[in-house]
Write a protein that holds these residues in place. Structure first.
Motif, mmCIF file in Angstrom:
data_model
loop_
_atom_site.group_PDB
_atom_site.id
_atom_site.type_symbol
_atom_site.label_atom_id
_atom_site.label_comp_id
_atom_site.label_asym_id
_atom_site.label_seq_id
_atom_site.Cartn_x
_atom_site.Cartn_y
_atom_site.Cartn_z
ATOM 1 N N SER A 1 0.831 -1.208 0.000
ATOM 2 C CA SER A 1 0.000 0.000 0.000
ATOM 3 C C SER A 1 0.864 1.255 0.000
ATOM 4 N N LEU A 2 1.953 1.217 0.759
ATOM 5 C CA LEU A 2 2.818 2.385 0.900
ATOM 6 C C LEU A 2 3.527 2.721 -0.401
ATOM 7 N N THR A 3 3.888 1.714 -1.176
ATOM 8 C CA THR A 3 4.590 1.989 -2.435
ATOM 9 C C THR A 3 3.729 2.798 -3.399
ATOM 10 N N ALA A 4 2.418 2.568 -3.353
ATOM 11 C CA ALA A 4 1.517 3.349 -4.213
ATOM 12 C C ALA A 4 1.213 4.702 -3.602
ATOM 13 N N ALA A 5 1.047 4.733 -2.278
ATOM 14 C CA ALA A 5 0.605 5.963 -1.613
ATOM 15 C C ALA A 5 1.683 7.043 -1.566
ATOM 16 N N ALA A 6 2.941 6.651 -1.347
ATOM 17 C CA ALA A 6 3.998 7.640 -1.086
ATOM 18 C C ALA A 6 4.188 8.651 -2.213
ATOM 19 N N PRO A 7 4.384 8.210 -3.469
ATOM 20 C CA PRO A 7 4.590 9.213 -4.522
ATOM 21 C C PRO A 7 3.362 10.061 -4.809
ATOM 22 N N ILE A 8 2.172 9.491 -4.655
ATOM 23 C CA ILE A 8 0.946 10.257 -4.872
ATOM 24 C C ILE A 8 0.781 11.315 -3.780
ATOM 25 N N PHE A 9 1.045 10.933 -2.548
ATOM 26 C CA PHE A 9 0.952 11.875 -1.432
ATOM 27 C C PHE A 9 1.950 13.012 -1.614
ATOM 28 N N LEU A 10 3.181 12.676 -1.978
ATOM 29 C CA LEU A 10 4.200 13.705 -2.195
ATOM 30 C C LEU A 10 3.810 14.622 -3.345
ATOM 31 N N ALA A 11 3.347 14.044 -4.458
ATOM 32 C CA ALA A 11 2.950 14.869 -5.603
ATOM 33 C C ALA A 11 1.828 15.822 -5.226
ATOM 34 N N GLY A 12 0.878 15.342 -4.428
ATOM 35 C CA GLY A 12 -0.211 16.204 -3.985
ATOM 36 C C GLY A 12 0.269 17.329 -3.081
ATOM 37 N N LEU A 13 1.225 17.028 -2.217
ATOM 38 C CA LEU A 13 1.785 18.065 -1.343
ATOM 39 C C LEU A 13 2.525 19.122 -2.161
ATOM 40 N N ILE A 14 3.248 18.676 -3.183
ATOM 41 C CA ILE A 14 3.950 19.626 -4.048
ATOM 42 C C ILE A 14 2.948 20.477 -4.817
ATOM 43 N N TRP A 15 1.944 19.824 -5.395
ATOM 44 C CA TRP A 15 0.930 20.534 -6.172
ATOM 45 C C TRP A 15 0.193 21.559 -5.331
ATOM 46 N N GLY A 16 -0.068 21.217 -4.069
ATOM 47 C CA GLY A 16 -0.797 22.121 -3.183
ATOM 48 C C GLY A 16 0.069 23.190 -2.535
ATOM 49 N N GLY A 17 1.375 23.144 -2.781
ATOM 50 C CA GLY A 17 2.256 24.144 -2.235
ATOM 51 C C GLY A 17 2.713 23.870 -0.808
ATOM 52 N N PHE A 18 2.433 22.656 -0.281
ATOM 53 C CA PHE A 18 2.891 22.325 1.052
ATOM 54 C C PHE A 18 4.392 22.038 1.066
ATOM 55 N N VAL A 19 4.895 21.522 -0.063
ATOM 56 C CA VAL A 19 6.296 21.136 -0.195
ATOM 57 C C VAL A 19 6.852 21.799 -1.437
ATOM 58 N N ALA A 20 8.027 22.395 -1.322
ATOM 59 C CA ALA A 20 8.653 23.057 -2.472
ATOM 60 C C ALA A 20 9.241 22.013 -3.404
ATOM 61 N N ARG A 21 9.269 22.329 -4.684
ATOM 62 C CA ARG A 21 9.874 21.434 -5.660
ATOM 63 C C ARG A 21 11.375 21.394 -5.482
#
Length: 274
Positions: free
Chosen positions: A254-274
């Protein structure tokens, strides 16, 4: 068996929390790479790479590609090795909807090659995402694990109590649509907890809750995809390394699928800088 499962789970949880919170960045990346490569060894066996030499070559190649991608992400500042997962997992979800045992695409000599490639697209972005999240804030890694584990637990108990309609009978007969609904509902309080713990502002609250829901749904796809791999290999578990829990892949699917999607969403939302 239950006692063994509980002991293994407690040891894994303690080691995980200690590693996430106390290991410095490079050591955490190395430890997570070791976990991913253990998963790659199991993946190689499941996808039909016979013999230790072939599986060893696969693990070595996957590790080399992972390190090359890390160079691109963390030194050159490129995002594409992680962004690949944003394209990969929707394709997996689409494939899961049409999968059935004996599907022509997965027969013949091309099957090991296809599954071996899928292993790289699954494991490498997950490792990069976990390392990236840890660099930003170790608490993000723990929260992501809590999110996926909490949703999985909610799905299990809801499915046992109310489950009637199978979610993917050709892949995992034990999973139900009611269980999936339980996972979604169980995500909501975890998302609110995450907003508080991570300091998410109310203005971005709705986005963060939706991101958590999407992350959980994709994590279910990760679980189902590993189930396809095991079904095609005729295996109950991915391995025997973890007493009472199967193999490494059984714990991180489950984590292998969730991790990159969660990170991409955080980047897209501006929570995490590129």
């Amino acid at each position: 068996m239950l006692r063994q499962r509980v002991i293994t789970a407690v040891l894994l949880a303690a080691g995980l929390v200690a590693g996430v919170l106390w290991l410095p960045g490079v050591a955490f990346a190395a430890a997570m790479l070791g976990v991913i490569l253990l998963g790659a060894w199991e993946w190689g066996r499941l996808c039909g790479l016979q013999g230790r030499a072939r599986r060893g070559l696969y693990v070595t190649a996957l590790g080399a590609v992972a390190l090359g991608c890390a160079q691109s992400v963390f030194v050159q500042g490129l995002i594409w090795p992680v962004a690949l997962a944003v394209l990969w997992w929707p394709l997996v979800v689409a494939g899961l909807t049409v999968y059935h045992p004996g599907h022509p695409l997965l027969q013949g000599p091309r099957r090991p090659l296809l599954f071996a490639l899928a292993g790289g697209l699954t494991l490498i972005p997950a490792w990069l995402a976990l390392v990236w999240l840890h660099q930003v804030q170790p608490l993000l890694v723990l929260y992501l694990i809590l999110l996926t584990a909490g949703a999985d637990t909610a799905a299990y108990f809801t499915g046992r109590r109310f489950g009637r309609t199978r979610l993917a009978p050709e892949i995992s007969p034990g999973k139900t649509r009611e269980g999936l609904l339980g996972a979604v509902l169980g995500t909501l309080p975890l998302a609110l907890l995450g907003m508080w713990a991570l300091g998410v502002t109310p203005r971005l609250g709705v986005y963060f809750v939706l991101l958590c829901l999407v992350t959980v749904l994709v994590s279910v796809a990760g679980d189902l995809f590993e189930s396809v791999l095991k079904r095609e290999a005729g295996a109950k578990d991915s391995g025997t390394l973890l007493p009472g829990h199967g193999g490494v892949l059984d714990r991180i699917d489950s984590l292998t699928a969730a991790a990159p999607i969660f990170l991409a969403g955080l980047i897209w939302g501006g929570f995490v800088a590129r």
